[in-house]
Design an enzyme around this catalytic site. Structure first.
Site, PDB file in Angstrom:
ATOM      1  N   GLN A  75      28.927  10.933  22.463  1.00 59.14           N
ATOM      2  CA  GLN A  75      29.622  12.078  22.052  1.00 59.14           C
ATOM      3  C   GLN A  75      30.913  11.642  21.331  1.00 59.14           C
ATOM      4  O   GLN A  75      31.405  12.531  20.790  1.00 59.14           O
ATOM      5  CB  GLN A  75      30.054  12.780  23.512  1.00 59.14           C
ATOM      6  CG  GLN A  75      28.772  13.536  24.135  1.00 59.14           C
ATOM      7  CD  GLN A  75      28.057  14.634  23.268  1.00 59.14           C
ATOM      8  OE1 GLN A  75      28.925  15.029  22.142  1.00 59.14           O
ATOM      9  NE2 GLN A  75      26.983  14.981  23.509  1.00 59.14           N
TER      10      GLN A  75
ATOM     11  N   CYS B  51      20.170  18.349  29.226  1.00 57.68           N
ATOM     12  CA  CYS B  51      18.901  17.550  29.783  1.00 57.68           C
ATOM     13  C   CYS B  51      18.583  18.224  31.131  1.00 57.68           C
ATOM     14  O   CYS B  51      17.360  18.159  31.461  1.00 57.68           O
ATOM     15  CB  CYS B  51      19.397  15.984  29.984  1.00 57.68           C
ATOM     16  SG  CYS B  51      20.046  15.086  28.434  1.00 57.68           S
TER      17      CYS B  51
HETATM   18  C1  PLP Z   1      22.596  13.136  23.986  1.00 62.07           C
HETATM   19  C2  PLP Z   1      23.557  11.938  24.741  1.00 62.07           C
HETATM   20  C3  PLP Z   1      22.747  10.684  25.117  1.00 62.07           C
HETATM   21  C4  PLP Z   1      21.198  10.427  24.825  1.00 62.07           C
HETATM   22  O1  PLP Z   1      21.068  10.574  23.241  1.00 62.07           O
HETATM   23  P1  PLP Z   1      19.771  10.662  22.947  1.00 62.07           P
HETATM   24  O2  PLP Z   1      19.561  10.142  21.371  1.00 62.07           O
HETATM   25  O3  PLP Z   1      19.104  12.018  22.798  1.00 62.07           O
HETATM   26  O4  PLP Z   1      18.685   9.815  23.704  1.00 62.07           O
HETATM   27  C5  PLP Z   1      23.300   9.774  25.569  1.00 62.07           C
HETATM   28  N1  PLP Z   1      24.779  10.011  26.214  1.00 62.07           N
HETATM   29  C6  PLP Z   1      25.313  11.008  25.950  1.00 62.07           C
HETATM   30  C7  PLP Z   1      26.785  10.955  26.414  1.00 62.07           C
HETATM   31  C8  PLP Z   1      24.953  12.014  25.374  1.00 62.07           C
HETATM   32  O5  PLP Z   1      25.472  13.021  24.939  1.00 62.07           O
END
Ligand code: PLP
Length: 414
Positions: A179, A325
Site C-alpha cells: 500500500q 479479502c
Molecule cells: C493487496 C495487498 C496485498 C496482496 O497483493 P496481491 O497482489 O493482491 O496478492 C498484500 N498486502 C497488502 C497490504 C495489500 O494491500
C-alpha cells in the site's frame, strides 16, 4: 453522476500509459526472455527495463528486485524463504496483529510447521512503536515482518525506526509495502529494510504481478523451483506483459508521487471533513497524521457498514468495509478489533480509498448522498431507535487494544 470509484486500496485501474506499454507483449513481442534469438532479446530488454524502474522507485539496485506473481507471493517468498533459510538459527517470527492476510496466514501456516510467532498489538489509533519490536526480539528470532502501511486504515508504521532496531540486533526485516509504494517516498537503504513486497495492481498496473526487493547479501530459500529465471530465485517463464506494465507504473509513480499524494490528500481530507460535518456520531479509525494520504476509514455508530456500502453502490459509489479479502464474510475486521473497537463499531466501518482518477466533483457527490444514507439506515436501526439515554454507550477510546488480541491470535499467547 457516473460511477465513482473510491476503493483504490482493493485495486486500481490500469492507467492508459501502462496499457500502451503492455499491449505489444500481448502481440508481436511474444518472446521468451530466456531465448537467445531476436524474439527473446526483445522480451529480455523489457524485463531489464522494468527491473530498473522498480529498483529506482525503491532506491534499490536492479539485481535486488525479483518479480513475482503477486504481492501475496512476494510476502510468502520473503517470510517462508527467510524461515527456511534460517531454521538452524531459530523459529521465532515477529509480526503485528493488523497485517494483511498474505502475511498473517503465512505466519499461521508456519506455526503448523513449528514456528513460534509473536503478533504485536497496536494502540487504539492503530500505531505502534519500534521499541516494542526491540523488546520482542529473542536469540532465536529469525524475522521481523511488519507492514509499511495498513490497507484498511492507511496507518503508517515507523519503518525506519524498526529498521534501526533490527539492524542493531542482526535480525532480518521484511516489510509488506504493497500500500505504500507510489504513495510514500521509499529508500530501502535509509529505511534499513532487508526485504520489501509490492504489487502491480495497487499501483495502476495489471493484476497478477508483484515484486520482492531482497537486499544483496540476504540469502533466502526459493519457493518456486524449476528454471533459472530471476537469478534462480523464482522459477517460471516471466509474465512479461505484467512486468512491463509494473515497470511503467513504477516509472510514472516515481515521477508523480509528491504531486499526486498532495492531490489525493487534499481530496481525502475534504471528504472526511465533510462527512464529520454532515453525519453525526461517526469517528475516524486510525491516527490522523500517521497514515497514507488516500485512505479514510470511518465508523458510523448504530449502522452496519455493509448497509452503507450497498446504498452507496446504488448511488454509483464503490467503497469497502473491512478488508477487500474478507468482505463477503460477516467477521468484523481483524484490524479494527486489534485497535480496540467494539464489534458494533467495527461492523459499522467504511473504507474510502482515493486514487489518481478521483475529482472534487466526485467528493461532492459522495458528500451529497452519504448523510441521507446514514440517516435512513439509522432510522431503521433498532439500537438507535431506543430513547437516547437507553442507547448502548459505544465507548471505544478507553478500550485496551489487547482486549481483542485473541481474535487474531487464535489461542496463541502473545
Ligand atoms: C493487496 C495487498 C496485498 C496482496 O497483493 P496481491 O497482489 O493482491 O496478492 C498484500 N498486502 C497488502 C497490504 C495489500 O494491500
Amino acid at each position: 453522476m457516473k460511477n465513482v470509484y473510491m476503493d483504490n486500496n482493493a485495486t486500481t485501474p490500469v492507467r492508459a500509459e501502462v496499457r500502451e506499454k503492455v499491449l505489444p507483449f500481448l502481440g508481436g513481442k511474444f518472446g521468451n526472455p530466456s531465448s537467445v534469438h531476436w524474439a527473446g532479446r526483445a522480451a529480455h530488454a523489457a524485463l531489464d527495463e522494468a527491473r530498473e524502474h522498480v529498483a529506482r522507485i525503491l532506491g534499490a539496485k536492479d539485481r535486488e528486485v525479483v518479480f513475482t506473481g503477486s504481492g501475496s507471493e512476494a510476502d510468502n517468498m520473503a517470510i517462508k524463504g527467510a524461515c527456511f533459510a534460517l531454521r538452524k538459527k531459530g523459529k521465532h517470527i515477529i509480526t503485528t496483529a493488523v497485517e494483511h492476510p498474505a502475511v498473517l496466514e503465512t505466519c499461521r501456516d508456519l506455526e503448523k510447521h513449528g514456528a513460534d510467532v509473536t503478533y504485536l498489538p497496536v494502540k487504539p489509533d492503530g500505531t505502534m512503536e519500534a521499541a516494542e519490536v526491540g523488546a520482542a526480539i529473542r536469540d532465536d528470532t529469525v524475522l521481523v515482518t511488519i507492514m509499511f502501511a495498513n490497507n484498511e486504515t492507511g496507518v503508517v508504521f515507523p519503518i525506519k525506526e524498526i529498521g534501526a532496531v533490527t539492524r542493531k540486533k542482526g535480525v532480518l526485516f521484511h516489510t509488506d509495502a504493497v500500500q505504500a509504494v507510489g504513495k510514500l517516498p521509499i529508500r530501502v537503504e535509509e529505511l534499513g529494510v532487508d526485504m520489501l513486497s509490492l504489487s502491480g495492481h495497487k499501483l495502476y498496473a495489471p493484476k497478477g504481478v508483484g515484486a520482492l526487493y531482497i537486499r544483496s547479501g540476504v540469502r533466502i530459500e526459493r519457493l518456486i523451483s524449476g528454471g533459472h529465471q530471476e537469478r534462480n530465485r523464482r522459477a517460471g517463464t516471466e509474465n512479461i506483459p505484467g512486468i512491463a506494465g509494473l515497470g511503467e507504473a513504477a516509472r510514472l509513480a516515481a515521477q508523480e508521487i509528491d504531486e499526486e499524494s498532495a492531490r489525493t490528500k487534499r481530496l481525502r481530507d475534504r471528504l472526511e471533513r465533510g462527512i464529520f460535518e454532515k453525519v453525526p456520531r461517526c469517528r475516524r479509525n486510525g491516527h490522523p497524521e500517521r497514515r497514507l494520504p488516500n485512505t479514510s476509514n470511518i465508523s458510523f455508530e448504530y449502522i452496519e457498514g455493509e448497509g452503507i456500502l450497498l446504498s452507496l453502490d446504488m448511488e454509483g459509489v464503490a467503497a469497502s468495509s473491512g478488508s477487500a479479502c474478507t468482505s463477503g464474510s460477516l467477521d468484523p475486521s481483524h484490524v479494527l478489533l486489534a485497535m480496540g473497537l467494539s464489534h458494533e463499531l467495527a461492523h459499522g466501518s467504511v473504507r474510502l480509498s482515493l486514487g489518481r482518477d478521483n475529482t472534487d466533483a466526485e467528493v461532492d457527490h459522495v458528500l451529497s448522498v452519504l448523510p441521507g444514507i446514514a440517516e435512513r439506515l439509522r432510522a431503521m436501526s433498532p439500537l438507535y431507535n431506543r430513547r437516547p439515554e437507553e442507547r448502548p454507550a459505544l465507548k471505544y477510546e478507553e478500550l485496551a487494544c489487547s482486549t481483542h488480541a485473541h481474535d487474531i491470535g487464535d489461542g496463541h499467547d502473545h
